[in-house]
Scaffold this motif. Structure first.
Motif, PDB file in Angstrom:
ATOM      1  N   LYS A  20      -0.101   2.924   8.933  1.00  0.00           N
ATOM      2  CA  LYS A  20       0.656   2.686  10.167  1.00  0.00           C
ATOM      3  C   LYS A  20      -0.339   2.694  11.320  1.00  0.00           C
ATOM      4  O   LYS A  20      -0.752   3.758  11.774  1.00  0.00           O
ATOM      5  N   GLY A  21      -0.708   1.509  11.769  1.00  0.00           N
ATOM      6  CA  GLY A  21      -1.696   1.427  12.840  1.00  0.00           C
ATOM      7  C   GLY A  21      -3.030   1.966  12.354  1.00  0.00           C
ATOM      8  O   GLY A  21      -3.631   1.428  11.437  1.00  0.00           O
ATOM      9  N   GLN A  22      -3.487   3.067  12.951  1.00  0.00           N
ATOM     10  CA  GLN A  22      -4.759   3.675  12.570  1.00  0.00           C
ATOM     11  C   GLN A  22      -4.569   4.904  11.678  1.00  0.00           C
ATOM     12  O   GLN A  22      -5.545   5.542  11.319  1.00  0.00           O
ATOM     13  N   GLU A  23      -3.330   5.237  11.342  1.00  0.00           N
ATOM     14  CA  GLU A  23      -3.092   6.407  10.500  1.00  0.00           C
ATOM     15  C   GLU A  23      -2.896   5.977   9.049  1.00  0.00           C
ATOM     16  O   GLU A  23      -2.077   5.114   8.744  1.00  0.00           O
ATOM     17  N   ILE A  37      -7.833   7.132  11.649  1.00  0.00           N
ATOM     18  CA  ILE A  37      -9.085   6.373  11.670  1.00  0.00           C
ATOM     19  C   ILE A  37      -9.384   5.951  13.104  1.00  0.00           C
ATOM     20  O   ILE A  37      -8.480   5.570  13.851  1.00  0.00           O
ATOM     21  N   SER A  38     -10.657   5.973  13.486  1.00  0.00           N
ATOM     22  CA  SER A  38     -11.064   5.610  14.848  1.00  0.00           C
ATOM     23  C   SER A  38     -10.702   4.164  15.169  1.00  0.00           C
ATOM     24  O   SER A  38     -10.640   3.297  14.286  1.00  0.00           O
ATOM     25  N   VAL A  39     -10.509   3.887  16.469  1.00  0.00           N
ATOM     26  CA  VAL A  39      -9.902   2.652  16.954  1.00  0.00           C
ATOM     27  C   VAL A  39     -10.581   1.345  16.536  1.00  0.00           C
ATOM     28  O   VAL A  39      -9.895   0.458  16.062  1.00  0.00           O
ATOM     29  N   THR A  53     -12.840  -2.769   7.467  1.00  0.00           N
ATOM     30  CA  THR A  53     -13.727  -3.717   8.146  1.00  0.00           C
ATOM     31  C   THR A  53     -14.014  -3.243   9.547  1.00  0.00           C
ATOM     32  O   THR A  53     -13.298  -2.416  10.105  1.00  0.00           O
ATOM     33  N   ARG A  54     -15.097  -3.807  10.120  1.00  0.00           N
ATOM     34  CA  ARG A  54     -15.473  -3.464  11.495  1.00  0.00           C
ATOM     35  C   ARG A  54     -15.631  -4.732  12.311  1.00  0.00           C
ATOM     36  O   ARG A  54     -15.991  -5.791  11.772  1.00  0.00           O
ATOM     37  N   PRO A  55     -15.366  -4.637  13.623  1.00  0.00           N
ATOM     38  CA  PRO A  55     -15.416  -5.843  14.447  1.00  0.00           C
ATOM     39  C   PRO A  55     -16.826  -6.276  14.849  1.00  0.00           C
ATOM     40  O   PRO A  55     -17.059  -7.459  15.081  1.00  0.00           O
ATOM     41  N   SER A  56     -17.779  -5.340  14.969  1.00  0.00           N
ATOM     42  CA  SER A  56     -19.125  -5.707  15.417  1.00  0.00           C
ATOM     43  C   SER A  56     -20.161  -4.836  14.727  1.00  0.00           C
ATOM     44  O   SER A  56     -19.829  -3.943  13.954  1.00  0.00           O
ATOM     45  N   ILE A  61     -20.171   1.930  15.839  1.00  0.00           N
ATOM     46  CA  ILE A  61     -19.124   1.303  15.021  1.00  0.00           C
ATOM     47  C   ILE A  61     -19.582   1.186  13.570  1.00  0.00           C
ATOM     48  O   ILE A  61     -18.792   1.377  12.648  1.00  0.00           O
ATOM     49  N   ARG A  62     -20.877   0.921  13.365  1.00  0.00           N
ATOM     50  CA  ARG A  62     -21.406   0.863  12.000  1.00  0.00           C
ATOM     51  C   ARG A  62     -21.283   2.213  11.312  1.00  0.00           C
ATOM     52  O   ARG A  62     -20.943   2.297  10.129  1.00  0.00           O
ATOM     53  N   ALA A  63     -21.547   3.281  12.051  1.00  0.00           N
ATOM     54  CA  ALA A  63     -21.434   4.630  11.482  1.00  0.00           C
ATOM     55  C   ALA A  63     -19.982   4.957  11.139  1.00  0.00           C
ATOM     56  O   ALA A  63     -19.690   5.536  10.087  1.00  0.00           O
TER      57      ALA A  63
END
Length: 178
Positions: A20-23, A37-39, A53-56, A61-63
């Motif tokens: 649910k979203g980030q949870e 989970i972080s935004v 996945t990560r946006p950049s 953000i990689r960590a």
């Protein structure tokens, strides 16, 4: 891409994952765990696997990418198999005994040291010098085991104290005579 973050987390049968979203909430035979989970990190579930996945490719953000994947994988393992740490007590007169769900240690102090089992953690005595900390949350099992070890850390001169099973203690040489 992060080597850990790009690997999908396989969800075994009998485990239910809700996003649910980030949870992320994971339900299994041993219990339920949830993490926020972080935004910037995105979580998707498809075909019995969870992809993170990560946006950049920014450093922070990689960590978070690899961390988020590891947290989800640890929750899936926790609700299916659980986690355990075995600790040993070394020293003359040092021992542990069960008092209901709690433990009572004799560690060379003038008084016994009681340790209460937190919610979600099971403390079990195998022998008077060996006990097990079990639970479904990897972080909580490790923290409880570390706090118990902190009661009487292994001594570098004689090796006495509470240690993890298989832990090697670096010994120091005592005083040299004249």
């Amino acid at each position: 891409m992060s080597r850990i973050g790009r690997m999908p987390v396989t969800v075994p049968s009998g485990v239910d994952v809700t996003i649910k979203g980030q949870e992320v909430t994971v339900r299994g035979p041993k219990g339920t765990l949830s993490v926020q989970i972080s935004v910037p990190i995105e979580i998707a579930q498809n075909d019995g696997a969870i992809n993170v996945t990560r946006p950049s490719d920014e450093g922070e953000i990689r960590a978070l990418h690899g961390l988020s994947r590891s947290l989800i994988a640890n929750m899936v393992t926790g609700v299916t198999e659980g986690y355990r740490k075995t600790l040993e007590i070394v020293g003359v007169g040092y021992r542990v005994q069960a008092k209901g769900k709690d433990l009572e240690f004799a560690l060379g102090f003038s008084h016994p040291v009681p340790v209460a089992a937190p919610e979600g953690i099971t403390l079990r005595v195998e022998t008077p010098t060996r006990f097990i900390v079990e639970g479904i949350d990897k972080q909580q099992v490790g923290e409880v085991a570390a706090n118990i070890r902190k009661l009487r850390k292994p001594d570098p001169y004689k090796g006495k104290g509470v240690r993890y099973q298989g832990e090697q203690i670096r010994r120091k040489v005592g005083k040299a005579g004249k």
